[in-house]
Design an enzyme around this catalytic site. Structure first.
Site, PDB file in Angstrom:
ATOM      1  N   HIS A 126      -5.692  -7.029   4.229  1.00 49.28           N
ATOM      2  CA  HIS A 126      -6.096  -5.914   4.811  1.00 49.28           C
ATOM      3  C   HIS A 126      -6.536  -6.042   6.371  1.00 49.28           C
ATOM      4  O   HIS A 126      -6.462  -5.249   7.341  1.00 49.28           O
ATOM      5  CB  HIS A 126      -7.065  -4.906   4.034  1.00 49.28           C
ATOM      6  CG  HIS A 126      -6.875  -4.397   2.602  1.00 49.28           C
ATOM      7  ND1 HIS A 126      -7.420  -4.832   1.534  1.00 49.28           N
ATOM      8  CD2 HIS A 126      -5.578  -3.622   2.451  1.00 49.28           C
ATOM      9  CE1 HIS A 126      -6.729  -4.214   0.467  1.00 49.28           C
ATOM     10  NE2 HIS A 126      -5.719  -3.437   0.899  1.00 49.28           N
ATOM     11  N   LYS A 165      -5.177   5.992  -9.733  1.00 54.20           N
ATOM     12  CA  LYS A 165      -5.909   4.344 -10.066  1.00 54.20           C
ATOM     13  C   LYS A 165      -7.298   4.696 -10.731  1.00 54.20           C
ATOM     14  O   LYS A 165      -8.048   5.542 -10.393  1.00 54.20           O
ATOM     15  CB  LYS A 165      -5.832   3.716  -8.778  1.00 54.20           C
ATOM     16  CG  LYS A 165      -4.653   3.253  -8.323  1.00 54.20           C
ATOM     17  CD  LYS A 165      -4.845   2.022  -7.054  1.00 54.20           C
ATOM     18  CE  LYS A 165      -3.665   1.416  -6.707  1.00 54.20           C
ATOM     19  NZ  LYS A 165      -3.647   0.725  -5.593  1.00 54.20           N
ATOM     20  N   ARG A 215       4.121  -5.335   2.936  1.00 57.74           N
ATOM     21  CA  ARG A 215       4.273  -6.564   2.529  1.00 57.74           C
ATOM     22  C   ARG A 215       5.351  -7.197   2.104  1.00 57.74           C
ATOM     23  O   ARG A 215       5.799  -8.330   2.279  1.00 57.74           O
ATOM     24  CB  ARG A 215       3.194  -6.859   1.402  1.00 57.74           C
ATOM     25  CG  ARG A 215       1.799  -6.967   1.618  1.00 57.74           C
ATOM     26  CD  ARG A 215       0.818  -6.704   0.373  1.00 57.74           C
ATOM     27  NE  ARG A 215       1.132  -5.662  -0.262  1.00 57.74           N
ATOM     28  CZ  ARG A 215       0.602  -5.317  -1.701  1.00 57.74           C
ATOM     29  NH1 ARG A 215      -0.158  -6.297  -2.001  1.00 57.74           N
ATOM     30  NH2 ARG A 215       1.187  -4.247  -2.278  1.00 57.74           N
ATOM     31  N   SER A 271      -5.434  -6.160  -3.991  1.00 60.22           N
ATOM     32  CA  SER A 271      -6.659  -5.941  -4.599  1.00 60.22           C
ATOM     33  C   SER A 271      -6.702  -6.460  -6.002  1.00 60.22           C
ATOM     34  O   SER A 271      -7.754  -7.030  -6.377  1.00 60.22           O
ATOM     35  CB  SER A 271      -7.184  -4.775  -4.185  1.00 60.22           C
ATOM     36  OG  SER A 271      -7.305  -4.670  -3.012  1.00 60.22           O
TER      37      SER A 271
HETATM   38  N1  COA Z   1      -2.503  -7.122   2.305  1.00 60.29           N
HETATM   39  C1  COA Z   1      -2.562  -7.286   1.098  1.00 60.29           C
HETATM   40  N2  COA Z   1      -2.648  -6.083   0.305  1.00 60.29           N
HETATM   41  C2  COA Z   1      -2.260  -5.097   0.673  1.00 60.29           C
HETATM   42  C3  COA Z   1      -1.676  -4.801   1.873  1.00 60.29           C
HETATM   43  C4  COA Z   1      -1.818  -5.884   2.868  1.00 60.29           C
HETATM   44  N3  COA Z   1      -1.466  -5.733   4.139  1.00 60.29           N
HETATM   45  N4  COA Z   1      -1.365  -3.636   2.145  1.00 60.29           N
HETATM   46  C5  COA Z   1      -1.403  -2.907   0.651  1.00 60.29           C
HETATM   47  N5  COA Z   1      -2.160  -3.786   0.012  1.00 60.29           N
HETATM   48  C6  COA Z   1      -2.367  -3.628  -1.340  1.00 60.29           C
HETATM   49  C7  COA Z   1      -3.779  -3.077  -1.800  1.00 60.29           C
HETATM   50  O1  COA Z   1      -4.700  -4.285  -1.910  1.00 60.29           O
HETATM   51  C8  COA Z   1      -3.343  -2.345  -2.921  1.00 60.29           C
HETATM   52  O2  COA Z   1      -3.262  -3.156  -4.106  1.00 60.29           O
HETATM   53  P1  COA Z   1      -3.474  -2.825  -5.586  1.00 60.29           P
HETATM   54  O3  COA Z   1      -2.558  -1.994  -6.243  1.00 60.29           O
HETATM   55  O4  COA Z   1      -3.518  -4.346  -6.384  1.00 60.29           O
HETATM   56  O5  COA Z   1      -5.053  -2.321  -5.908  1.00 60.29           O
HETATM   57  C9  COA Z   1      -1.754  -1.874  -3.182  1.00 60.29           C
HETATM   58  O6  COA Z   1      -1.471  -2.900  -1.823  1.00 60.29           O
HETATM   59  C10 COA Z   1      -1.865  -0.630  -2.664  1.00 60.29           C
HETATM   60  O7  COA Z   1      -2.741  -0.387  -1.445  1.00 60.29           O
HETATM   61  P2  COA Z   1      -2.768   1.043  -0.807  1.00 60.29           P
HETATM   62  O8  COA Z   1      -2.063   1.229   0.258  1.00 60.29           O
HETATM   63  O9  COA Z   1      -4.502   1.212  -0.510  1.00 60.29           O
HETATM   64  O10 COA Z   1      -2.291   2.077  -1.759  1.00 60.29           O
HETATM   65  P3  COA Z   1      -3.206   3.018  -2.831  1.00 60.29           P
HETATM   66  O11 COA Z   1      -2.365   3.542  -3.844  1.00 60.29           O
HETATM   67  O12 COA Z   1      -4.181   1.887  -3.479  1.00 60.29           O
HETATM   68  O13 COA Z   1      -3.946   4.121  -2.255  1.00 60.29           O
HETATM   69  C11 COA Z   1      -3.984   5.990  -0.559  1.00 60.29           C
HETATM   70  C12 COA Z   1      -3.259   4.993  -1.207  1.00 60.29           C
HETATM   71  C13 COA Z   1      -5.495   6.017  -1.163  1.00 60.29           C
HETATM   72  C14 COA Z   1      -3.941   5.677   0.748  1.00 60.29           C
HETATM   73  C15 COA Z   1      -3.152   7.462  -1.103  1.00 60.29           C
HETATM   74  O14 COA Z   1      -3.291   7.484  -2.659  1.00 60.29           O
HETATM   75  C16 COA Z   1      -3.917   8.516  -0.515  1.00 60.29           C
HETATM   76  O15 COA Z   1      -3.602   8.839   0.738  1.00 60.29           O
HETATM   77  N6  COA Z   1      -4.952   9.061  -1.301  1.00 60.29           N
HETATM   78  C17 COA Z   1      -5.327  10.476  -0.702  1.00 60.29           C
HETATM   79  C18 COA Z   1      -4.636  11.541  -1.320  1.00 60.29           C
HETATM   80  C19 COA Z   1      -3.428  11.962  -0.909  1.00 60.29           C
HETATM   81  O16 COA Z   1      -3.308  12.225   0.275  1.00 60.29           O
HETATM   82  N7  COA Z   1      -2.386  11.492  -1.593  1.00 60.29           N
HETATM   83  C20 COA Z   1      -0.964  11.960  -1.226  1.00 60.29           C
HETATM   84  C21 COA Z   1      -0.502  10.620  -0.397  1.00 60.29           C
HETATM   85  S1  COA Z   1       1.586  10.964  -0.541  1.00 60.29           S
END
Ligand code: COA
Length: 176
Positions: A17, A41, A91, A129
């Site tokens: 991140h 999640k 990634r 994560s």
């Molecule tokens: N380097 C390392 N890890 C990375 C990364 C990077 N550059 N980019 C993403 N990751 C990892 C994260 O650590 C995470 O790992 P995990 O699955 O082991 O926890 C995974 O990739 C996904 O991360 P993220 O992009 O944060 O996705 P998410 O599903 O956890 O969260 C939200 C996505 C919170 C942004 C999304 O659900 C959201 O917008 N929520 C609000 C409600 C909404 O609008 N929903 C509809 C959206 S379509």
């Protein structure tokens, strides 16, 4: 003045991140890192904890703001009229389908919400994560995967969570 938001769960923030945050912050005048909720999640850290870790990890970076929101990203975008674009890291091709779907959903919900993708630096493509959580829970060395300033806090917190899980599992077995 161009402002971008970098949304995510950040449970917890990792060097992956931080790679995206550092690089995106040089491309925009301001970068707002927003802690959001993926309702599918289950999280180890509360929103306040995730914000706190990000604040520590980005301390001293001038054009970064940390925020959190418990609604739709598209609605956050609507409320913050100063925000121009969503930044996401990619990634590997495995991230693409999910991110593509989210980018289209966000744009469908708010036509102003454009997403730009930044390829993760090669040395961070395997970090997630969940991987960090697993290594920490078993007492592994996290120092290469999370920023030094939050390394200890994450390790201690996740080890305690794992110990509590094990304790509950033992109690449950005794109940049988
Ligand atoms: N380097 C390392 N890890 C990375 C990364 C990077 N550059 N980019 C993403 N990751 C990892 C994260 O650590 C995470 O790992 P995990 O699955 O082991 O926890 C995974 O990739 C996904 O991360 P993220 O992009 O944060 O996705 P998410 O599903 O956890 O969260 C939200 C996505 C919170 C942004 C999304 O659900 C959201 O917008 N929520 C609000 C409600 C909404 O609008 N929903 C509809 C959206 S379509």
């Amino acid at each position: 003045m161009k402002t971008a938001i970098y949304p995510g769960s950040f449970d917890p923030a990792t060097n992956g991140h931080l790679d995206i945050i550092k690089r995106a912050s040089t491309m925009f005048d301001k970068l707002i890192v927003v802690v959001l909720i993926n309702p599918l999640k289950s999280y180890s850290f509360t929103i306040a904890e995730r914000r706190g870790l990000l604040e520590k990890a980005t301390a001293g970076m001038k054009n970064i703001e940390i925020d959190s929101y418990d609604g739709l990203l598209a609605d956050y975008f609507t409320q913050r009229s100063d925000v121009d674009v969503i930044v996401k890291g990619l990634r590997a091709t495995s991230d693409f389908e999910y991110e593509f779907q989210m980018a289209h959903t966000n744009k469908d919900l708010n036509p102003r919400a454009e997403t730009v993708f930044i390829p993760a630096s090669a040395n961070t493509t395997f970090i997630s994560s969940s991987m960090v959580k697993q290594v920490a829970m078993f007492g592994g060395d996290l120092s290469k995967y999370v920023p030094a300033v939050i390394h200890k806090e994450i390790s201690v917190r996740l080890k305690a969570e794992f110990e509590e899980k094990k304790r509950l599992a033992v109690l449950n077995q005794q109940d049988l």
